[in-house]
Write a protein that holds these residues in place. Structure first.
Motif, short mmCIF file in Angstrom:
data_model
loop_
_atom_site.label_atom_id
_atom_site.label_comp_id
_atom_site.label_asym_id
_atom_site.label_seq_id
_atom_site.Cartn_x
_atom_site.Cartn_y
_atom_site.Cartn_z
N ASP A 128 42.23 28.06 42.63
CA ASP A 128 41.38 28.99 43.38
C ASP A 128 40.52 28.15 44.33
O ASP A 128 39.93 27.16 43.91
N SER B 274 37.33 28.32 46.91
CA SER B 274 36.18 29.19 47.24
C SER B 274 36.01 29.37 48.73
O SER B 274 36.38 28.50 49.52
N ILE C 229 43.78 31.95 46.71
CA ILE C 229 44.58 31.20 45.72
C ILE C 229 45.64 30.38 46.45
O ILE C 229 46.38 30.92 47.28
N TYR D 148 37.26 34.14 47.23
CA TYR D 148 38.10 32.96 47.07
C TYR D 148 39.52 33.30 47.49
O TYR D 148 39.87 34.47 47.68
#
Ligand SMILES: C[S@@+](CC[C@H](N)C(=O)[O-])C[C@H]1O[C@@H](n2cnc3c(N)ncnc32)[C@H](O)[C@@H]1O
Length: 291
Positions: free
Chosen positions: A213, A215, A279, A277
């Protein structure tokens, strides 16, 4: 919207949604640092054991930043790999580079016939906004063909379906606009669920997927400062302005001013939120030795 009101950015194809110009080079080089940091400062996660003279393919090379750093990292280890960088546009390529790195213009969906069984390692990062199902299928078949038996493939992509960046009225509208644009262009949005079965179908083995992940905006504070600032994330979305406007605005932004205002307001929402966030996926796979 008439042509003279569109921003003066260079777009190499109508399928690829982002520009390929010097402004984009600056963004790609900044983004490179963010991605590498998210993967523990590693340029590669495949279990490689390269030797001097081995050939590496950097597909969709963009500014060539990954290839230049990967070459330098290997030189430090005493290994001089030969890196072939391809992209559909040469406009972002560096002006100077070592003689064991080469740059040429090709689509990953159609590589030169003489490259069969050539590369020990193929690396490709962030082409999701250039691909539909047909292109992904051709590209994966081509990458399989040009790898040597036993060679490794590494794909790095980001999720465009389960967006976690609608955190207010503007960013929600931007996400809905982007969703419509992606659907119209046939962009594969659940890219990890899609790619792993496709790689298996094409013949790859040892397929593994890792995620991180990353941010965006205010969430960077709780993630030790890594990730995109709202402004950096916004710059990426500014790149799709021309496809959005030429596509008629998708009921959300009809003029350049409306689009700019929407992205700027989204940037403020991202910076004010600790929820945003994205991925990133790293998928590694191997061509069987006996192929
Ligand atoms: C978002 S950029 C990523 C560049 C680089 N891989 C990086 O991570 O910094 C995507 C790149 O893919 C290139 N591209 C788009 N369609 C392509 C295709 N069919 N074959 C090869 N490159 C392509 C674009 O020109 C652009 O340079």
């Amino acid at each position: 919207m008439t042509e003279e009101h569109l921003p003066q950015r260079y777009y190499p194809s109508t399928q690829y949604l982002l520009p390929a110009d010097q402004e984009e080079v600056a963004r790609l080089n900044e983004q490179h640092r963010i991605i590498i940091k998210a993967f523990e400062d590693k340029l590669s996660l495949a279990p490689l054991s390269l030797n001097t003279g081995d050939k590496v393919l950097e597909s969709a090379a963009g500014s060539g930043v990954w290839a230049l750093e990967f070459a330098a990292e290997n030189i430090v280890k005493g290994v001089e790999v030969d890196i072939e960088c391809i992209d559909i546009s040469a406009k972002q390529y560096p002006v100077t580079y070592p003689s064991h790195i080469h740059f040429s213009v090709h689509s990953v969906a159609n590589l030169p016939p003489e490259w069969s069984n050539t590369f020990s390692y193929a690396h490709q990062r962030l082409v999701v906004l250039a691909m539909n199902d047909t292109l992904w299928r051709s590209a994966m078949k081509e990458l399989f063909r040009v790898l040597k038996p036993g060679g490794w493939l590494e794909l790095i992509e980001f999720e465009t379906k389960r967006f976690h960046c609608g955190v207010g009225p503007s960013s929600n509208r931007l996400c809905s606009l982007v969703d419509k644009l992606f659907t119209e262009k046939g962009i594969i949005q659940d890219v990890s669920d899609y790619l792993c079965p496709l790689l298996k179908e094409v013949g790859f083995i040892d397929i593994q997927c890792q995620t991180r992940d990353v941010s965006v905006g205010g969430r960077r504070i709780i993630e030790g400062g890594n990730g995109y600032t709202g402004e950096q994330w916004g710059e990426g979305w500014m790149g799709i302005k021309v496809p959005v406007l030429t596509g008629g605005g998708y009921g959300v932004a009809n003029t350049t001013e409306e689009f700019d205002a929407l992205v700027q307001a989204s940037v403020r929402e991202w910076n004010d939120s600790k929820e945003v966030y994205t991925i990133f996926y790293v998928i590694t796979a191997r061509k069987p030795v006996s192929s």
